[in-house]
Every structure is written in structure tokens, then in C-alpha cells.
Design an enzyme around this catalytic site. Structure first.
Site, PDB file in Angstrom:
ATOM      1  N   THR A 168       0.480  -1.219  -0.126  1.00  0.00           N
ATOM      2  CA  THR A 168       0.055   0.102  -0.108  1.00  0.00           C
ATOM      3  C   THR A 168       0.694   1.172  -0.077  1.00  0.00           C
ATOM      4  O   THR A 168       1.950   1.370   0.382  1.00  0.00           O
ATOM      5  CB  THR A 168      -0.960  -0.377   1.321  1.00  0.00           C
ATOM      6  N   ASN A 171      -0.622   7.678   1.217  1.00  0.00           N
ATOM      7  CA  ASN A 171      -1.346   8.723   1.479  1.00  0.00           C
ATOM      8  C   ASN A 171      -2.854   8.576   2.113  1.00  0.00           C
ATOM      9  O   ASN A 171      -3.149   9.554   2.766  1.00  0.00           O
ATOM     10  CB  ASN A 171      -1.706   9.488  -0.152  1.00  0.00           C
ATOM     11  N   GLU A 266      -3.568  -0.245  -8.446  1.00  0.00           N
ATOM     12  CA  GLU A 266      -4.031   1.182  -8.241  1.00  0.00           C
ATOM     13  C   GLU A 266      -2.877   2.044  -8.584  1.00  0.00           C
ATOM     14  O   GLU A 266      -2.338   2.355  -7.563  1.00  0.00           O
ATOM     15  CB  GLU A 266      -4.839   1.251  -7.145  1.00  0.00           C
ATOM     16  N   CYS A 300      -4.091  10.277  -5.480  1.00  0.00           N
ATOM     17  CA  CYS A 300      -4.145   9.909  -6.949  1.00  0.00           C
ATOM     18  C   CYS A 300      -5.449  10.421  -7.890  1.00  0.00           C
ATOM     19  O   CYS A 300      -5.156  10.610  -8.945  1.00  0.00           O
ATOM     20  CB  CYS A 300      -4.532   8.358  -6.856  1.00  0.00           C
TER      21      CYS A 300
HETATM   22  P1  NAD Z   1       5.295   4.103  -4.118  1.00  0.00           P
HETATM   23  O1  NAD Z   1       5.088   3.370  -5.271  1.00  0.00           O
HETATM   24  O2  NAD Z   1       6.678   4.905  -3.813  1.00  0.00           O
HETATM   25  O3  NAD Z   1       5.026   3.066  -2.642  1.00  0.00           O
HETATM   26  C1  NAD Z   1       3.818   2.281  -2.711  1.00  0.00           C
HETATM   27  C2  NAD Z   1       4.496   1.045  -1.889  1.00  0.00           C
HETATM   28  O4  NAD Z   1       5.424   0.156  -2.684  1.00  0.00           O
HETATM   29  C3  NAD Z   1       5.114   1.239  -0.738  1.00  0.00           C
HETATM   30  O5  NAD Z   1       4.429   0.179   0.183  1.00  0.00           O
HETATM   31  C4  NAD Z   1       6.584   0.984  -1.011  1.00  0.00           C
HETATM   32  O6  NAD Z   1       7.297   0.669   0.175  1.00  0.00           O
HETATM   33  C5  NAD Z   1       6.412  -0.081  -1.730  1.00  0.00           C
HETATM   34  N1  NAD Z   1       7.562  -0.363  -2.875  1.00  0.00           N
HETATM   35  C6  NAD Z   1       8.264   0.453  -3.247  1.00  0.00           C
HETATM   36  N2  NAD Z   1       9.352   0.278  -4.184  1.00  0.00           N
HETATM   37  C7  NAD Z   1       9.058  -1.137  -4.277  1.00  0.00           C
HETATM   38  C8  NAD Z   1       9.572  -2.159  -4.813  1.00  0.00           C
HETATM   39  N3  NAD Z   1      10.773  -2.094  -5.841  1.00  0.00           N
HETATM   40  N4  NAD Z   1       9.191  -3.526  -4.809  1.00  0.00           N
HETATM   41  C9  NAD Z   1       8.004  -3.781  -3.983  1.00  0.00           C
HETATM   42  N5  NAD Z   1       7.388  -2.899  -3.261  1.00  0.00           N
HETATM   43  C10 NAD Z   1       7.938  -1.497  -3.418  1.00  0.00           C
HETATM   44  O7  NAD Z   1       4.034   5.130  -4.015  1.00  0.00           O
HETATM   45  P2  NAD Z   1       3.956   5.957  -2.825  1.00  0.00           P
HETATM   46  O8  NAD Z   1       4.701   7.385  -2.791  1.00  0.00           O
HETATM   47  O9  NAD Z   1       3.461   5.525  -1.366  1.00  0.00           O
HETATM   48  O10 NAD Z   1       2.401   6.391  -3.069  1.00  0.00           O
HETATM   49  C11 NAD Z   1       1.918   7.582  -4.135  1.00  0.00           C
HETATM   50  C12 NAD Z   1       1.814   6.832  -5.181  1.00  0.00           C
HETATM   51  O11 NAD Z   1       0.602   6.060  -5.053  1.00  0.00           O
HETATM   52  C13 NAD Z   1       1.074   7.935  -6.410  1.00  0.00           C
HETATM   53  O12 NAD Z   1       1.657   7.738  -7.508  1.00  0.00           O
HETATM   54  C14 NAD Z   1      -0.506   7.959  -6.334  1.00  0.00           C
HETATM   55  O13 NAD Z   1      -1.076   8.429  -7.424  1.00  0.00           O
HETATM   56  C15 NAD Z   1      -0.654   6.478  -6.054  1.00  0.00           C
HETATM   57  N6  NAD Z   1      -1.910   6.204  -5.519  1.00  0.00           N
HETATM   58  C16 NAD Z   1      -2.723   5.490  -6.247  1.00  0.00           C
HETATM   59  C17 NAD Z   1      -3.911   5.389  -5.894  1.00  0.00           C
HETATM   60  C18 NAD Z   1      -5.114   4.812  -6.948  1.00  0.00           C
HETATM   61  O14 NAD Z   1      -6.116   4.472  -6.346  1.00  0.00           O
HETATM   62  N7  NAD Z   1      -4.869   4.793  -8.118  1.00  0.00           N
HETATM   63  C19 NAD Z   1      -4.468   5.561  -4.711  1.00  0.00           C
HETATM   64  C20 NAD Z   1      -3.633   6.079  -3.806  1.00  0.00           C
HETATM   65  C21 NAD Z   1      -2.244   6.391  -4.264  1.00  0.00           C
END
Ligand code: NAD
Length: 504
Positions: A168, A171, A266, A300
Site C-alpha cells: 500500500t 497517502n 491502483e 491519486c
Molecule cells: P510508491 O510506489 O513509492 O510506494 C508504494 C508501496 O510500494 C510502498 O509500500 C513501498 O514501500 C512499496 N515499494 C516501493 N518500491 C518497491 C519495490 N521495488 N518493490 C516492492 N515494493 C515497493 O508510492 P507512494 O509514494 O507510497 O504513493 C504515491 C503514489 O500512489 C502516487 O503515484 C499515487 O497516485 C498512487 N496512488 C494511487 C491510488 C489509486 O487508487 N490509483 C491511490 C493512492 C495512491
């Protein structure tokens, strides 16, 4: 704040007063120290909120083994009992509302109204699980509509997929994990979850409520740590479904790592608001500012660019300037604050980079534009040129970005440039133009005369193109967490099937 008794297995206080939060594996709260630990820093003032373990690969494997062992037991829980268990989770969440508000303030920097909004949405979603649960049914198919199935009938069952690996974003630290864990368990799956490292406490405490409500041990396992933890979860062949919310870049990486598994992704978005000259400008100004600044723009489904036709651009900008002044920013502990800090100083610095780039390329800065630590002032940028980074990159910060366009056709062309396709909105009172734009925008959802907002998820949401695969929402999430099995009964041997009467 003192740690409430219910959460003392999850979080303990060190001799130095610092909190240490654990992982949950096979019904045990543990603090594995093999890979070291990491600190959660508060965006409010940079203080350390807690230290957590970086799970090692063998701990991830144990969490998956535990989810695997619990599968038969979770699958066999009667639907009415699942509903009762979730009603209890809801009650526990309500009883511990103050603690969850505290966690959302300190680890995510959320002002009270934002934290409460998130908790209420999660509670409402739990209430609506009754409705979701009823979607887990199936279909009866008589076979006599085709020559080769006459004499047979089939039942199409909706079964659990198995083990769900949930990862997850930061945000919405409560709502997003709950929107994965709740439908997964409701559909009879078990879960291994990794929270975003910036905000793990809220998720851990939510899982404690699930445990306390009475779900069997191993139903949900939580491991914390680096990207390596996520990769190990996603690549494990025992996992059946990867449910990920986060950035497009990480989503793409996980899709490659997962191999042949069901994916629910997502991802990022670049939502636009298209504002036409026949709209209610006052409404558009209010909603565009709210859509850009809510949750400090870290959504998002945020309005990331406002594409306004020249004829009404001056008036819209003037009204938005007045509106933006109502969005007090600062310390989220203060009642008047509507815009708190971003998740980290690094995130704030990135947003400043986008603002500076737009200014250098000719955009006009009409409000804000400064940063202090993780805090970015609500910012208004007008006349942004399309080659500015902020015109195509996800903003994820409190910036109201205006791009002026000739007409709706130019707006459509600009809207389709970034490879995202999550949410967008249109402000017009002409229903032909509404229809034309709603049909033409390549996105998962279009809202007319309001900002996009997912709320409790009653309406389905999700992306196309680089914004993801699958849909979340009441009922839709359940559908993602199930698979169909066809059971065919041959009735012919007993002479029970329908028969041909021949054709003339
Ligand atoms: P992120 O992609 O940096 O991290 C998300 C999760 O992935 C975290 O738990 C992180 O530790 C993990 N992660 C990071 N690198 C990884 C890897 N190489 N392998 C496995 N896991 C890994 O995102 P964030 O900064 O936490 O969130 C912001 C992003 O999320 C924005 O782009 C936003 O648009 C998106 N978002 C989308 C929705 C939707 O419903 N579409 C909802 C909320 C947020």
C-alpha cells in the site's frame, strides 16, 4: 499519548521513550532484528514516531507460509460470521478513534478533519461490507441453449483466489489497506500485507483490530521493510493475487516481478479538470481548488491540471485566488489548518522543483510557492506552458495548476498527453459537451461538475493505461478478490436433462 492496552502487543515503548512497532506473523507479534530497523519520521516536526524491523526474506516466507496454512480455515468461515467479525472491527475502530486520529496526525501529518474523514470512510466501508458480501454468489447456467451442452447444467461459483499480497501507498494509511484487507477476507482469502514505510503504524493497529475481532491466526500477516520485502511477497509462487496501490513506476516493476498472477494495480494519475465557458464559474473555482488541495494534494484522484478555455480563464483564476486564501496551511495540530505537511521533506522538495520548473518556463506564480521542511504553501500557477514538467508529471502536492486552452478539443489533446488514465472532471452546463468530453477522455472515471473523489468507494474506481488494472469499490473489490469455477453436471445418465425434439 499513552499506547492503549489493545495495541500494547503491537507497539511498545523503549527505555528511551521511543516506540517500537512489530510485525505480525502466524498470529505472533514479533520484532525480528536480522535485517536491522528503520525509523518513521513525523512530517509534522521531523521527530521519530517509531522504529520498526526490516523483515528478512525468511520472515516474508514465514508470513506467506502462515497465510497458506490459514487458507482452509478462513475459506470455511460462514458469510454471516464474517459479517459479524467485521461489525466488531468497526466497533473497535470507533472505540479507538482518538488513537487512530493520533497515528494519522503523527505519521501522515493529517489535520483533524482529514484524519476523521479517513476514519469515517473506513467505518462506512465496513458497514457496507454486508452489501459487498452478497456479491459472492455465482450463476446457474442451463445447458440446453447449445447442442454440445444439452442434457447438462453448470454452476459458476465465485471462489477465493487464495493468498493476497497487498502493498500500500502512504497517502491514506488506514483507508487504502482496509480497502484491500476487508474484501480479501470477506471473499475467503488470506493476506500478507506490507505497509508504506512512512506510515506503517496505522495499518498495524488496524490489523490488531481484525485479530481482536476473532479472525483465525494467520488470516492477516504484516511484514515491514524495504522494497526487497515487497519483491519477495510478489514473486513468491504461493501468492495468487497482487493488490498494489502506489506509483506507476513501482507498479510496472511489480507486474514484471509477479509473473503469472492475478494483478490489481491502483497506480498514479494526472487528473484534469476541463472548465468550459458555459459552466457555473463559482462552482468550478471552488471545486478546482478543493480538488487540487485536499489532503495537501496527495491524492491519486487530485485535480492535477485545470484546462480552462481562454474566454473564462481570467474570471476562474480571480475566483480561485480568493478561494485559495481560505485554505490555511501549517501545523496540522491547529484547528484552523486545512493543508498540513507533505509526507516528507523530500516530497516537498520535489513539488518545489515542479513549481520552479514551471516558473522558469513562463508560468505565473499567483500564490504560495514556498517550502519550509515538509510544508509547501498552497500554490496557484497560471498560464503553465505544456512543456513544463508539471503539465504532464503527477503533482502530489498542494498546487492549483492552470493551463489556458482555446477550446475543448485542445483540452482533450492536452489531457491525453500523459500516459495516465485515472480520473478527470468536466465543468459545463451543456449536456452535449458533457457527453462528448466524458466519452472522449481516456480515463477510468469522469465526474461532471464536481471534483473526482472516491469516498467510501460506492462508485467503482480505477485506472486505464499507466494508471492501473482492475477496479476498486463496494462489490467491485470483491470481484477482484475472487475467481470463477465452473462445475458441470451431466444429467443425461439419469435421463434428467432436456432433450432435442428435432427441427423441421
Ligand atoms: P510508491 O510506489 O513509492 O510506494 C508504494 C508501496 O510500494 C510502498 O509500500 C513501498 O514501500 C512499496 N515499494 C516501493 N518500491 C518497491 C519495490 N521495488 N518493490 C516492492 N515494493 C515497493 O508510492 P507512494 O509514494 O507510497 O504513493 C504515491 C503514489 O500512489 C502516487 O503515484 C499515487 O497516485 C498512487 N496512488 C494511487 C491510488 C489509486 O487508487 N490509483 C491511490 C493512492 C495512491
Amino acid at each position: 499519548m499513552e499506547i492503549p492496552k489493545l495495541f500494547q502487543d503491537v507497539i511498545e515503548k523503549n527505555a528511551d521513550g521511543c516506540w517500537r512497532a512489530k510485525n505480525l506473523i502466524n498470529g505472533k507479534w514479533l520484532y525480528p532484528e536480522s535485517e536491522g530497523e528503520f525509523s518513521v519520521l513525523s512530517p509534522v516536526d521531523g521527530s521519530i514516531v517509531a522504529r520498526l524491523p526490516k523483515a528478512a526474506l525468511r520472515e516474508v516466507a514465514s508470513a506467506i507460509a502462515s497465510a497458506d496454512m490459514a487458507r482452509p480455515q478462513v475459506r470455511e468461515i460462514a458469510a454471516i460470521d464474517r459479517i459479524a467479525l467485521f461489525s466488531r472491527v468497526r466497533k473497535l475502530l470507533d472505540e479507538n478513534l482518538e488513537f487512530f486520529k493520533y497515528l494519522l496526525l503523527w505519521e501522515a501529518g493529517k489535520p483533524e478533519h482529514e484524519a476523521l474523514g479517513e476514519i469515517e470512510a473506513t467505518k462506512e466501508r465496513l458497514r457496507m461490507t454486508l452489501q459487498e458480501a452478497k456479491k459472492i454468489s455465482g450463476e446457474y447456467l442451463p445447458g440446453d441453449w447449445a447442442h454440445d451442452t444439452i442434457g447438462k447444467i453448470a454452476i459458476v461459483m465465485h471462489e477465493p483466489v487464495g493468498i493476497v499480497a497487498a502493498i500500500t501507498s502512504f497517502n491514506y494509511p488506514l483507508y487504502i489497506p482496509s480497502a484491500k484487507i476487508v474484501p480479501a477476507l470477506l471473499a475467503g482469502n488470506t493476506v500478507v500485507v506490507k505497509p508504506a514505510s512512512a506510515v506503517p503504524l496505522t495499518l498495524l493497529c488496524f490489523v490488531r483490530l481484525i485479530e481482536e475481532a476473532g479472525f483465525p491466526k494467520g488470516s492477516v500477516n504484516v511484514v515491514t521493510g524495504s522494497a526487497q520485502v515487497g519483491d519477495a511477497m510478489v514473486s513468491d509462487p504461493r501468492v495468487h493475487l497482487v493488490s498494489f496501490t502506489g506509483s506507476t513506476e513501482v507498479g510496472q516493476h511489480l507486474a514484471k516481478t509477479a509473473g503469472l498472477k492475478k494483478l490489481h494495480l491502483e497506480l498514479g494519475g494526472k487528473g484534469v479538470a476541463i472548465v468550459l465557458d458555459d459552466c457555473d464559474i463559482e462552482l468550478a473555482a471552488k471545486k478546482c481548488v478543493e480538488g487540487s488541495l485536499k489532503n495537501a494534494g496527495q491524492r491519486c484522484d487530485a485535480i492535477s491540471s485545470i484546462l480552462v478555455v481562454e474566454k473564462v480563464a481570467d474570471e476562474l483564476v480571480r475566483q480561485m485566488q480568493t478561494e485559495i486564501a481560505q485554505w490555511t496551511s501549517g501545523d496540522p495540530r491547529e484547528k484552523k489548518t486545512k493543508v498540513g505537511p507533505l509526507i516528507s521533506e523530500a516530497a516537498a522538495e520535489r513539488v518545489l522543483g515542479l513549481i520552479e520548473d514551471a516558473r522558469k518556463k513562463g508560468a505565473k506564480l499567483l500564490a504560495g510557492g514556498k517550502r519550509k521542511g515538509a510544508y509547501v504553501e498552497p500554490t496557484l500557477l497560471d498560464a503553465i506552458p505544456v512543456d513544463a514538467r508539471i503539465a504532464s508529471e503527477e503533482t502530489f502536492g498542494p498546487v492549483v495548476s492552470v493551463i489556458r486552452v482555446r477550446d475543448e478539443e485542445e483540452a482533450l489533446a492536452i489531457a491525453s498527453r500523459p500516459q495516465y488514465g485515472l480520473d478527470s472532471c468536466v465543468f459545463t452546463n451543456n449536456y452535449y459537451r458533457m457527453w462528448h468530453l466524458a466519452k472522449s477522455l481516456e480515463v477510468g472515471g469522469v465526474t461532471i461538475n464536481d471534483l473526482p473523489r472516491h469516498g467510501v468507494g460506492y462508485f467503482p474506481f480505477g485506472g486505464i493505461r499507466n494508471s492501473g488494472i482492475g477496479r476498486e469499490g463496494i462489490g467491485y473489490s470483491i470481484e477482484e478478490m475472487t475467481q470463477h469455477k465452473t462445475i458441470i453436471f451431466n444429467l443425461e445418465p439419469a435421463g434428467l436433462g432436456k432433450k432435442h425434439i428435432g427441427h423441421k
